[in-house]
Scaffold this active site. Structure first.
Site, PDB file in Angstrom:
ATOM      1  CG  HIS A 139       4.430 -11.148  44.687  1.00  0.00           C
ATOM      2  ND1 HIS A 139       4.248 -11.467  45.309  1.00  0.00           N
ATOM      3  CD2 HIS A 139       4.004 -10.644  43.387  1.00  0.00           C
ATOM      4  CE1 HIS A 139       3.537 -12.686  44.748  1.00  0.00           C
ATOM      5  NE2 HIS A 139       2.822 -12.172  43.196  1.00  0.00           N
ATOM      6  N   PRO A 140       8.214  -7.068  43.273  1.00  0.00           N
ATOM      7  CG  PRO A 140       9.069  -6.264  41.515  1.00  0.00           C
ATOM      8  CD  PRO A 140       8.199  -6.986  41.787  1.00  0.00           C
TER       9      PRO A 140
END
Length: 552
Positions: A479-480
């Protein structure tokens, strides 16, 4: 570059979109709905025509597959005892929506209200809720929180594992309430994740948004085409240079260019264009075009602590898929009914709760899976087990992602900086305690759970001991966000209308613009950001330069 090597002219479009991920597909659909607007969508990856994309359980095998995944790796992470992690990013149409866990999760209303309060008007919960609803085709009845006429299908999962029902009961024994709806603004509780599927098949952004728009004569989609740099005239972005197997091309943008290449790809393109931190651009040997010291900074991600518990007296995917006959039965069930284990999202049961009573809202998320393996792409373990992953939803650490070479094919340097703060190490320790208490609830005693990873231990161990265990088992949950964040301070990259500070003709629309990570999975917010960008572009507000004194 000599005149003989100059890129060929690819023509002019009103809007050039770079990246066919979740937000880019939305933009291509919405903007091309106006027949007067010519739109080009450039995607560096290829087609998503691969069985592991569309069969939901294929997620386990799509990650790490170079045909489908960029297969990035992080730099050695000090907080993880120097380990380097696989850092998946989708490399096909649909982007990471083609290889993700298919979970539809918006986050918490307070996340978006916080964005607004950080100097981003128009991004509060009440502002973005209509955008979530616009794209949604929800399995239930339309109401204040959900809609049923959009393109993005949101369905209930097509199978349940009895052992997961038992874990849900154990969570209730701990005082965690049942959640009727994770997506109404407060996701605290236990329940089954809704998923982006259609009748047992993955429903990615390509299917949802590109397929309905493909026949439009004013939309052109180019795949296998990697952007080399943006082109500028003064402070105005005028187009982009890209390359594919046949050569280099220059495309001109009459209105604007929109970067939708994600939290890793977008800062890399900016830096290769001479836009970003001066030290990074100079290190690449490129001319400094526009200094923006926030580019590539503020990287945030959810670190998952993947704990494994062996069990007895209940079936999991480990034992069901162990034998040849078991695998054949699973395949036959899917072929006949598009249900069964092959239709399952990797994570079925979700729990949002507080790592300690002092938290003002849910700050950890569980992904409970009826399986266990050493790593994605590796064989399932042979004995029945559960993977109980716990994520810190609002980490305080801030990492970075920067280009390493003028060659756009060179992997960037990704440093998530996990567990770099005392606060994050405390949440990690409390998360392990919490998971051990969950699995020790009286209701689960009948299944004799035994902690396999990180190893049997007491829930009341000291913080330092548990933080050290977290460093051994922590890994990304993919989930960057945040590397081109919006805001009005010196390190913000875009304003609240997603226009890059100090330039005209350039906007960013992907998870890189998030000033703070959301308290949940990131695909649904990326779609929402695409919807928001489409509205802003349609309003015609992207052509005025934004005066800004930037850091040198």
């Amino acid at each position: 570059m000599s005149s003989a090597d100059a890129p060929a002219d690819f023509g002019q479009f009103d809007v050039v979109i770079v990246g066919a991920g979740s937000a880019g597909c939305v933009l291509a659909n919405r903007l091309s709905a106006d027949a007067r607007r010519r739109v080009l969508l450039i995607e560096a990856g290829g087609s998503d025509n691969h069985p592991w994309v569309h069969i939901p359980v294929g997620y386990l095998f799509a990650i790490g597959n170079p045909r489908l995944d960029w297969c990035f790796r992080t730099q050695p992470v000090p907080g993880l005892n120097g380990r380097s992690l696989l850092y998946p990013r989708g490399k096909v149409l649909g982007g990471s929506s083609s290889i993700n866990g298919m979970i539809y999760m918006r986050g918490q209303a307070a996340d978006y209200d916080h964005w607004r309060d950080l100097g981003n008007p128009g991004w509060g919960w009440e502002d973005v809720l209509p955008l979530f609803r616009r794209s949604e085709r929800h399995f239930g009845a339309a109401d204040a929180h959900h809609a049923t006429e959009g393109e993005l299908r949101v369905e209930q999962q097509r199978l349940r594992w009895p052992i997961l029902d038992e874990v849900a009961t154990a969570a209730q024994q701990m005082g965690i309430p049942v959640s009727a709806d994770f997506n109404a603004g407060d996701n605290e509780g236990v329940g089954y994740f809704p998923v982006n599927q259609r009748r047992g098949l993955r429903w990615n952004a390509r299917k949802a948004f590109l397929d309905p728009a493909r026949a439009r004569p004013n939309l052109r989609i180019v795949t296998g085409a990697q952007v080399v740099r943006l082109t500028l005239e003064g402070r105005r972005v005028t187009g982009a240079v890209f390359r594919d197997r046949s050569g280099h091309y220059h495309v001109r943008a009459g209105q604007e260019v929109v970067l939708c290449a994600g939290a890793i790809g977008t800062p890399q393109i900016l830096e290769l264009s001479g836009i970003g931190r001066p030290d990074v651009v100079r290190r690449l040997g490129l001319p400094m075009v526009h200094a923006l010291s926030g580019v590539g900074e503020n990287l945030q991600d959810h670190l998952q602590l993947r704990m494994i518990f062996s069990i007895s007296g209940a079936r999991t995917l480990n034992d069901r898929a162990r034998s040849l006959w078991g695998k054949a039965g699973i395949a036959l069930q899917y072929a006949l009914t598009q249900s069964g284990p092959m239709a399952m999202a990797p994570s079925q049961l979700g729990i949002f709760t507080r790592s300690d009573p002092g938290q003002d809202r849910a700050n950890i998320e569980y992904h409970v899976q009826p399986l266990s393996l050493d790593a994605f792409g590796q064989p399932l373990h042979r004995t029945p087990a559960l993977t109980v992953s716990v994520c810190n939803l609002r980490p305080s650490t801030r990492g970075a992602s920067h280009a390493t070479s003028p060659d756009p094919a060179a992997a960037p340097a990704i440093q998530p900086a996990y567990l770099a703060t005392d606060a994050d190490r405390k949440v990690a320790a409390d998360s392990i305690r919490h998971a051990r208490r969950l699995m020790a609830q009286p209701h689960l005693a009948q299944f004799s759970p035994v902690e396999v990873k990180p190893g049997a231990g007491a829930p009341d161990a000291d913080d330092a001991t548990l933080a050290a265990l977290a460093a051994d088992i922590g890994t990304t949950i993919f989930h960057p966000v945040g590397t081109a964040r919006m805001g009005d301070d010196a390190l913000a990259v875009t304003d609240a209308e997603l226009r890059v500070h100090g330039l005209s003709g350039l906007r960013i629309a992907d998870c890189s613009v998030m000033p703070r990570i959301v308290s949940g999975n990131t695909h649904a917010p990326a779609v929402m950001i695409g919807e928001k960008a489409a509205d802003l572009i349609a309003a015609g507000s992207g052509l005025t330069a934004i005066p800004r004194k930037t850091a040198s």
